[in-house]
Scaffold this active site. Structure first.
Site, mmCIF file in Angstrom:
data_model
loop_
_atom_site.group_PDB
_atom_site.id
_atom_site.type_symbol
_atom_site.label_atom_id
_atom_site.label_comp_id
_atom_site.label_asym_id
_atom_site.label_seq_id
_atom_site.Cartn_x
_atom_site.Cartn_y
_atom_site.Cartn_z
ATOM 1 N N GLY A 43 -60.449 63.629 45.462
ATOM 2 C CA GLY A 43 -61.735 63.283 45.086
ATOM 3 C C GLY A 43 -62.070 62.002 46.094
ATOM 4 C CD GLN A 48 -62.748 56.449 47.664
ATOM 5 O OE1 GLN A 48 -63.523 57.565 47.267
ATOM 6 N NE2 GLN A 48 -61.411 56.343 47.863
ATOM 7 C CB CYS A 93 -57.560 54.537 44.709
ATOM 8 S SG CYS A 93 -59.163 54.733 45.665
ATOM 9 C CG LEU A 94 -57.674 59.604 49.032
ATOM 10 C CD1 LEU A 94 -58.648 60.563 49.716
ATOM 11 C CD2 LEU A 94 -56.326 59.738 49.377
ATOM 12 C CG HIS A 135 -60.657 57.359 40.669
ATOM 13 N ND1 HIS A 135 -59.493 56.638 40.644
ATOM 14 C CD2 HIS A 135 -61.219 57.039 41.796
ATOM 15 C CE1 HIS A 135 -59.160 56.188 41.764
ATOM 16 N NE2 HIS A 135 -60.293 56.315 42.375
ATOM 17 C CD GLU A 136 -63.513 59.815 43.270
ATOM 18 O OE1 GLU A 136 -63.931 59.110 44.248
ATOM 19 O OE2 GLU A 136 -62.192 60.049 43.322
ATOM 20 C CG HIS A 139 -64.485 54.737 44.321
ATOM 21 N ND1 HIS A 139 -63.978 53.588 44.624
ATOM 22 C CD2 HIS A 139 -63.369 55.488 44.079
ATOM 23 C CE1 HIS A 139 -62.576 54.011 45.009
ATOM 24 N NE2 HIS A 139 -62.249 55.147 44.542
HETATM 25 ZN ZN ZN Z 1 -60.526 56.092 44.549
#
Ligand code: ZN
Length: 175
Positions: A43, A48, A93-94, A135-136, A139
């Site tokens: 995701g 991000q 998380c990326l 989670h997204e 963000h």
């Molecule tokens: Zn993340």
């Protein structure tokens, strides 16, 4: 496209709703999917990659009954309209590479959003997909999963993260 690393200012900022589904938004979604696949993530939120718009891409390659998606999902202006149950599971998380921690989330959510054609969607999600969507959307609200850790775990995270960041910088300098 570069994925911003915690604690970048844009990751702490609230994204604005998408008002027009034009070519620019479709290209952004496309680029975000490519970036996500390249990073081997499931995701990615627009914050991000430095864009403050409420756009999320997700692709969980496992069967739908195990919380997977049937191909890539693009969520425009997603909102969680209801959440039920709770589940603790490891999250990563990326934007926080090399770090993971268990976190409590709703086990099931009902989501309302638009697709890239402007069609309104409403669906229920469970398992990993439910976690990923929460989670997204966090963000988009300027919240990273590490911000949700309890104070003790957050203090541990800060220590560990300082070391990970130093190593990331070293690696970048070596290149
Ligand atoms: Zn993340």
């Amino acid at each position: 496209m570069k994925i911003l690393v915690y604690p970048h200012e844009i990751l702490k900022s609230r994204a604005e709703p998408v008002r027009r589904l034009d070519g620019a938004i479709k290209r952004l979604a496309d680029e975000m999917l490519k970036t996500m696949y390249k990073a081997e993530g499931i995701g990615l939120a627009a914050n991000q990659v430095g864009e403050l718009v409420r756009l999320v891409v997700i692709d969980i390659q496992r069967p739908p009954e195990e919380g997977g998606t049937d191909g890539p999902l693009v969520l425009v202006n997603p909102v969680i309209v209801a959440g039920d149950g709770e589940e603790v599971a490891e999250e990563g998380c990326l934007s926080v590479p090399g770090y993971g921690a268990p976190l409590k989330r709703f086990s099931e959510v009902e989501v309302s959003c638009y697709d890239l054609d402007g069609k309104e969607l409403r669906f229920g999600a469970g398992g990993l997909l439910a976690r990923c969507i929460q989670h997204e959307i966090d963000h988009l609200d300027g919240i990273c999963f590490v911000d949700r850790l309890n104070p003790v775990k957050r203090a541990l995270f800060r220590k560990k993260w300082a070391k990970i960041l130093a190593r990331l910088e070293e690696e970048a300098n070596d290149r």
